[in-house]
Design a protein around this motif. Sequence first.
Motif, PDB file in Angstrom:
ATOM      1  N   SER A 172       0.862  -1.189   0.000  1.00  0.00           N
ATOM      2  CA  SER A 172       0.000   0.000   0.000  1.00  0.00           C
ATOM      3  C   SER A 172       0.894   1.233   0.000  1.00  0.00           C
ATOM      4  O   SER A 172       2.034   1.191   0.489  1.00  0.00           O
ATOM      5  N   LEU A 214      -1.407   5.990   5.814  1.00  0.00           N
ATOM      6  CA  LEU A 214      -1.934   5.866   4.467  1.00  0.00           C
ATOM      7  C   LEU A 214      -2.409   7.222   3.963  1.00  0.00           C
ATOM      8  O   LEU A 214      -2.457   8.206   4.713  1.00  0.00           O
ATOM      9  N   SER A 220      -0.868   2.665   9.243  1.00  0.00           N
ATOM     10  CA  SER A 220      -0.360   1.467   8.576  1.00  0.00           C
ATOM     11  C   SER A 220       0.524   0.737   9.579  1.00  0.00           C
ATOM     12  O   SER A 220       1.679   1.098   9.813  1.00  0.00           O
TER      13      SER A 220
END
Length: 434
Positions: A172, A214, A220
């Motif tokens: 991500s 994020l 995260s």
Amino acid sequence: MSQRAPRWFRHLARVGLQGSALLCPQLARAQETPLLPEEKPQIDKRYTAVLERVQPGYVPPDIPLGSFRMAPSIALTTAYDDNIFGTQADPVADASLHLQPQVQLQSQWSRNSLSLDAQGTIDRYLARHSEDIADYSVTARSVVELDHATTLTTAVRAESDHQSRLSQDIFSQTLRPIYYTQQSGAAVLSRDFGKLRLSTTARVARFDFRDGRLVDGTLSDQQPSDNMSYRAGVRASYAQTPSIAWFTSASYNVRRFRTGNLQTPKRDSQGFELLAGVTFEPAALIRGSIGIGYIQQRFRLPFYTNIGGVGFNASVQVFPTQLTTVTLRGNRSVLDSGIPGSGGYLSTRGSVQVDHEWLRQLILSASLSYENNRFNNLARVDDRIGAQASATYRMNRFASLKLGYARLDQSSNGTDRYRAFKDDRVTIGLTLTR
């Protein structure tokens, strides 16, 4: 009507002027140096590779400090990268400055040795300041000859680093790169019994990852990646002749993770590697080491599937002329995964590199590499193809210029595939040594 310069060229020129780019060093971030130095060769060394050759008139003089010598250097590099986040769609390009100071301290004792290596990496981007980083690494090594046939080598390292946006462990996009610290240590005890050499190795490493954010501001969590790893091994090598030695090695590792979560339970595991092979440097213009065997990693929780298969580690150099060296490398290992739901992956890597020395001052290099990563618990296989080319011009013993180009092409396949991307990078820099 004259044609305008390409956009990447104008960006590179701009960042070079703003950061005094003509006072810069090496191409990209150098690969991490091995923690332990190479052991004393057991067979005769006949050849000198291009990158090993010491040319009179181009060796930095160093600075004497009693029984030590200090070798400081600084490298300043400008770079243009057309996909700094490694995204599949809508790539973002930017130019950057890379500053890499380093100082090495080496003892000049007649028998034992002690060394210290401290280096840093400071990156500053022209537009994307979220990618600015400041890393460091400090390594100390010692070699002690306990007697004429027994040697004890130790090393410790402390470093602060970040996870590359181009890493296969990225799952991500965080607002800033993920940072981590590492403390590691290793020791090797080696003894020669005539033509037979026996050695034992112990290693320990601790990784601590910082949480990230994020794009939407949520946390995260990186704690499932925090771990301690332990490794112990033995190796026996028999020098049949001055140009060939046969070896066998066995190692055992334990990996312990701090925590886990519902998606990624604790990834504790243990594994081993068994290899047998040969080290050679005959009269023919070739030398190398080739080992082949079996590797396996078994996970503590049945949630994860075990990983195993044929293992190998090889490095072969061919010398078609005294001025050209061709290096082939290949290895397979089991690595920890940073992907949620996966405990690790089987990584197979191979590369070929050509180095050519032209008129003593100019070193031309080109390489091609391939990497295949198969993640357990996921239907995902990544292929990474890399290509690099560089030219290093040694101006004198104090300065060298370097121009380089690198390309990375990643594809991801399977129902759990993540991203495929291409990345191109152009660099120019100057390294100053003393």
